[in-house]
Enzyme design. Structure first.
Site, PDB file in Angstrom:
ATOM      1  CB  CYS A  25      -7.589  13.936  -0.121  1.00 34.93           C
ATOM      2  SG  CYS A  25      -8.180  13.091  -1.572  1.00 34.93           S
TER       3      CYS A  25
ATOM      4  NE  ARG B 277      -4.070  13.469   4.862  1.00 35.80           N
ATOM      5  CZ  ARG B 277      -4.771  13.172   5.953  1.00 35.80           C
ATOM      6  NH1 ARG B 277      -4.202  13.259   7.129  1.00 35.80           N
ATOM      7  NH2 ARG B 277      -6.021  12.782   5.865  1.00 35.80           N
TER       8      ARG B 277
ATOM      9  CD1 TRP C  43      -3.783   7.956  -2.878  1.00 37.93           C
ATOM     10  CD2 TRP C  43      -5.895   7.237  -3.002  1.00 37.93           C
ATOM     11  NE1 TRP C  43      -3.752   6.588  -3.001  1.00 37.93           N
ATOM     12  CE2 TRP C  43      -5.040   6.121  -3.081  1.00 37.93           C
ATOM     13  CE3 TRP C  43      -7.272   7.019  -3.068  1.00 37.93           C
ATOM     14  CZ2 TRP C  43      -5.504   4.822  -3.201  1.00 37.93           C
ATOM     15  CZ3 TRP C  43      -7.734   5.714  -3.196  1.00 37.93           C
ATOM     16  CH2 TRP C  43      -6.852   4.634  -3.260  1.00 37.93           C
TER      17      TRP C  43
ATOM     18  CG  ASN D 120     -10.083  13.425   2.580  1.00 34.82           C
ATOM     19  OD1 ASN D 120     -10.123  12.443   1.842  1.00 34.82           O
ATOM     20  ND2 ASN D 120      -9.576  13.381   3.800  1.00 34.82           N
ATOM     21  N   GLY D 121     -12.745  12.566   0.626  1.00 33.95           N
ATOM     22  CA  GLY D 121     -13.862  11.653   0.883  1.00 33.95           C
ATOM     23  C   GLY D 121     -14.523  11.268  -0.427  1.00 33.95           C
TER      24      GLY D 121
ATOM     25  CD  GLU E 163       3.878  -4.805  10.137  1.00 31.99           C
ATOM     26  OE1 GLU E 163       2.797  -5.091   9.619  1.00 31.99           O
ATOM     27  OE2 GLU E 163       4.320  -3.636  10.173  1.00 31.99           O
TER      28      GLU E 163
ATOM     29  CE  LYS F 205       5.292  -2.185   7.231  1.00 31.88           C
ATOM     30  NZ  LYS F 205       4.388  -1.813   8.267  1.00 31.88           N
TER      31      LYS F 205
ATOM     32  CD  GLU G  88       3.294  -0.908   3.863  1.00 36.96           C
ATOM     33  OE1 GLU G  88       2.329  -0.199   3.564  1.00 36.96           O
ATOM     34  OE2 GLU G  88       3.557  -1.197   5.047  1.00 36.96           O
TER      35      GLU G  88
ATOM     36  CG  HIS H 113      -1.413 -28.219   6.250  1.00 40.32           C
ATOM     37  ND1 HIS H 113      -2.033 -29.435   6.340  1.00 40.32           N
ATOM     38  CD2 HIS H 113      -0.783 -28.019   7.429  1.00 40.32           C
ATOM     39  CE1 HIS H 113      -1.815 -29.949   7.544  1.00 40.32           C
ATOM     40  NE2 HIS H 113      -1.053 -29.108   8.216  1.00 40.32           N
TER      41      HIS H 113
ATOM     42  CE  LYS I   9       1.337   6.706   8.733  1.00 45.30           C
ATOM     43  NZ  LYS I   9       2.042   5.429   8.956  1.00 45.30           N
TER      44      LYS I   9
END
Ligand code: M6R
Length: 614
Positions: free
Chosen positions: A2, A27, A75, A101-102, A484, A488, A491, A507, A609
C-alpha cells in the site's frame, strides 16, 4: 505494500496525488483511489487494477477542484481487489475519508459492535472500521486530530492512517503504528506519504515520525503528538537524492537501471570508511568497542534477497572474526524461541527498513537485551530507528521490486561490519584488513567489467525463452548466489527455478535433471581449496544427464570451460567477494527473460516492494 499520500497546499491536489501514487506504484498494489475536500464536501474516485484505470475514470468524471486530498494504492489483504474495497473509505455520513496501510487485527469485533449500533458497511475491508469509527468520533470530539487519537487507541495491529474531514478544510491528520509514514515539508505546502518518492518532486525536506504518533498538517506546518495527546519528538532530515534517482533515466525498467548502478552504489557504500591511519571507521556504530569485544554470537535476520545477502555475510564474518554466526529468516526467528543473550549481536538486513517480519525480529531481540545493528538503505525507516546502530547502504532508491543493487550493497555493508568486528576483536591484523578493503575498493571496476559484457546473457535469454524450469547450483558463497539467481527468475519470469548447494545434488535434486534442462553453476575461483574441483565434477554430473550447462567461472578457468555449454566469464576476485560479480549476469538474465516474456519487470504480479504486514 500500500502506498499512501496526503497533500495540502496551493496546488491541485488531484495532480499531486496521482503523481505521488505513480511514484509509489513500485511498492505493489492492485487498486487505487483518491479523495479530495471540495467546496461541496468530499469527492472520491477509486478503481480496481492499475493506476491507469483510475486516471481514465478521472478523465471521464473529473473530481472538483481542490487543494487538499488523500490517495492510496492498495495491496489487498481483507477483501478482494475490487472498486468497492479500494481506498479511500468514507464514514457513513460522508464527512471523513481514510486511507490505510497495514492490518487492523481487531477489525472483526469492532465491525460487529458498529453494525450492532446500526452502521452499514460498504466494503469487506478492515480499513472501513477505522473510517466509521473516525466518522462517529469526529462528531463527538469536534476535531479530526482528537478523533484520530481516540480511534488509534482502539485499534490493534499495524496501521498508517491518513484522513481528511470535509468540515476541516486545509488540514490532514495521519497516524502510525508499525507501518511507515513520513512527512514532506514544502514551502507553503505539506505532504504525508508512505515514502519520500511520493513527494521528492516538490521537496527534499522530510520528517520521520516515531511509533504511535499522530501528525496534523496544514499548508504552513505540522504538529506531532502521541496517541495520548502529548507533544512528541520528530526528526527532520534532508533527503540525499533527488527526482532523477526516482526516474528511469532512459532505461526501459527501473530494475535494468538499478543493475547498471551497482558499481556506483557499491563505491558509495564503501566511501569514507578509512581514517587517516588506515583504520576502518564505521561512525554509525554507536555500540562501544568493549561491548563489541564481548559479542560471542552473531545472528543475522532478514527476508528474501536480504536473507541471501546475510548467507553470504555469514561466511565472511565467521572467517574474519571466528565468532559463530547464524542466519535466520525473519518470519521464523521469533516463533522458535531463539537463544539470544545480552552478548549476542543481532544484525538485521533490510533494503526498505520497513519489512514487518524483520521489524518484529528486532523487537524480539531487544526484549532479550541483545544489541541490534541494522543494515538498511532507507534513511529514517522504522528498522534503523528501532535498532541500536545502523550501517546505511548508499544504493539510492531501489524502485524495481526485484532487489539488485540492494543485494550487492547489503553484502558490502556486511563485509564492512565483519572487518570492523575483526579490527575491534583483533582477530585480523590491521594490514590484513587494509588489504581486504583495498580488494573491496577494486570491486566496482570489476562489476563494471561484468556489466560491459552482458550481451551474452541477453542472447541466452532469447535461447531459453521456451524453458519451463531452471536450476541454479553453487557452493560456499556461490550457494546464496544460486538461490538469488533462482529467486530473481521466479519473481520476474514466473518460471520454476530452484537453487541448490552443488554438494546436495546427489542427495535428491539430480533427479530433476533431464534432457535440455538449463543448469546454471556458479564455480568458485580456482586454486584456493578443493571446492572448485568438486563443483567442476558436479557440472559433469548434470551434463552427463542431459543438462544444458551455463557455467559462471573466473576468466582463464580452463578446467570448468570444457563442460560448459555456455561459459560466462567472471573477473578474478577473492572467493568471498565473488558474489558481487557472479550475481550480475543472473540478475540481468532474469530481467531480459521477463522482458521477452512480456512481463512487467518492475512490478511483478502479486508482489510488493516492501512487505509491511506479517
Ligand atoms: O526491504 P527488505 O530488504 O527487507 O525486503 C526483503 C525482501 O522482501 C526482498 O528482498 C524481496 O525478496 C525482493 N523482492 C527480492 O527481489
Amino acid at each position: 505494500m500500500c502506498g499512501i499520500i496526503g497533500y495540502v497546499g496551493p496546488r491541485q491536489a488531484q495532480d499531486v496525488i496521482i503523481g505521488g501514487l505513480r511514484r509509489m506504484e513500485y511498492r505493489g498494489y492492485d487498486s487505487a483511489g483518491i479523495a479530495v475536500v471540495a467546496d461541496a464536501g468530499l469527492a472520491l474516485a477509486k478503481k480496481a487494477g492499475k493506476l491507469a484505470n483510475l486516471v481514465a475514470e478521472l478523465a471521464e468524471s473529473p473530481l472538483p477542484p481542490s487543494t487538499q486530498g488523500i490517495g492510496h494504492t492498495r495491496w489487498a489483504t481483507h477483501g478482494g481487489p475490487t472498486d468497492g474495497n479500494a481506498h479511500p473509505h468514507a464514514s457513513q455520513t460522508g464527512r471523513v475519508a481514510v486511507v490505510h496501510n497495514g492490518i487492523i487485527e481487531n477489525f472483526a469485533s469492532l465491525r460487529a459492535d458498529l453494525e450492532a449500533e446500526g452502521v452499514t458497511f460498504a466494503s469487506e475491508t478492515d480499513t472501513e472500521v477505522a473510517a466509521q469509527l473516525l466518522g462517529r468520533e469526529v462528531e463527538r470530539a469536534g476535531s479530526l486530530v482528537d478523533a484520530m487519537r481516540a480511534v488509534c487507541n482502539r485499534l490493534e495491529g499495524a496501521f498508517t492512517l491518513v484522513a481528511v474531514d470535509a468540515l476541516s478544510p486545509g488540514r490532514i491528520v495521519a497516524a502510525r503504528r508499525n507501518s511507515p509514514l513520513v512527512v514532506g515539508v514544502g514551502v507553503g505546502e505539506m505532504f504525508v506519504a508512505s515514502d519520500v518518492a511520493a513527494f521528492i518532486e516538490y521537496t527534499r525536506e522530510a520528517v520521520e515520525l516515531g511509533q504511535d504518533q499522530v501528525v496534523e498538517v496544514t499548508p504552513d506546518g505540522y504538529e506531532v503528538t502521541s496517541f495520548t495527546g502529548e507533544a512528541a519528538p520528530s526528526h527532520p532530515y534532508h533527503i540525499d537524492w533527488d527526482l532523477s534517482a526516482a526516474e528511469k533515466g532512459g532505461y526501459d525498467w527501473f530494475m535494468r537501471k538499478e543493475i547498471f548502478e551497482q558499481p556506483r552504489a557499491v563505491s558509495d557504500t564503501l566511501l569514507g570508511r578509512l581514517d587517516g591511519e588506515g583504520r576502518l571507521v564505521l561512525d554509525e556504530i554507536r555500540i562501544d568497542d568493549a561491548e563489541l569485544r564481548r559479542v560471542d554470537k552473531i545472528v543475522i535476520v532478514a527476508c528474501g534477497t536480504a536473507f541471501y545477502a546475510g548467507m553470504v555475510a555469514k561466511y565472511a564474518i565467521e572467517h574474519w572474526t571466528r565468532v559463530p554466526c547464524e542466519v535466520e529468516i525473519a518470519s521464523e526467528f521469533r516463533y522458535r524461541d531463539p537463544i539470544i543473550t545480552p552478548t549476542t549481536l543481532v544484525v538485521t538486513i533490510s533494503q526498505s527498513g520497513e519489512t514487518a517480519d524483520t521489524l518484529m525480529a528486532i523487537r524480539h531481540a531487544r526484549e532479550q537485551h541483545a544489541k541490534v545493528i541494522a543494515i538498511c538503505n532507507t534513511n529514517g525507516a522504522t528498522i534503523p530507528r528501532e535498532s541500536d546502530a545502523v550501517i546505511y547502504t548508499h544504493a539510492g532508491p531501489e524502485i524495481g521490486v526485484a532487489s539488485t543493487k540492494g543485494f550487492t550493497t547489503q553484502i558490502v555493508a556486511c563485509y564492512l561490519l565483519g572487518l570492523y568486528l575483526a579490527q575491534v576483536k583483533e582477530t585480523k591484523y590491521g594490514d590484513e584488513i587494509r588489504d581486504l578493503l583495498s580488494e573491496l575498493e577494486q570491486l566496482p571496476a570489476k562489476m563494471q567489467h561484468v556489466l560491459d559484457g552482458l550481451d551474452q546473457m541477453a542472447g541466452l535469454a532469447r535461447d531459453f525463452i521456451g524453458c519451463k524450469s531452471l536450476l541454479f547450483l553453487g557452493r560456499h558463497v556461490g550457494y546464496p548466489v544460486a538461490l538469488e539467481g533462482a529467486l530473481k527468475l521466479k519473481e520476474l519470469s514466473y518460471l520454476h527455478a530452484e537453487g541448490f548447494p552443488a554438494g546436495e545434488l546427489k542427495h535428491g535434486p539430480i533427479a530433476l535433471v533431464e534432457d535440455g534442462l538449463p543448469v546454471f553453476v556458479v564455480v568458485p575461483p580456482q586454486g584456493r581449496d578443493q571446492l572448485h574441483d568438486k563443483v567442476v565434477s558436479n557440472i559433469q554430473e548434470v551434463r552427463a544427464r542431459g543438462a544444458l550447462t551455463v557455467v559462471l567461472a573466473e576468466e582463464g578457468d580452463d578446467e570448468a570451460r570444457p563442460y560448459a555449454d555456455i561459459f560466462v566469464e567472471l573477473p578474478k576476485v577473492p572467493t568471498l567477494f565473488q558474489p558481487l560479480v557472479a550475481v550480475i549476469p543472473l540478475q540481468f538474465f532474469a530481467c531480459e527473460l521477463a522482458t521477452l516474456l512480456g512481463h512487467d519487470v518492475d512490478q511483478p504480479r502479486n508482489l510488493a516492494k516492501s512487505v509491511t504486514v506479517e
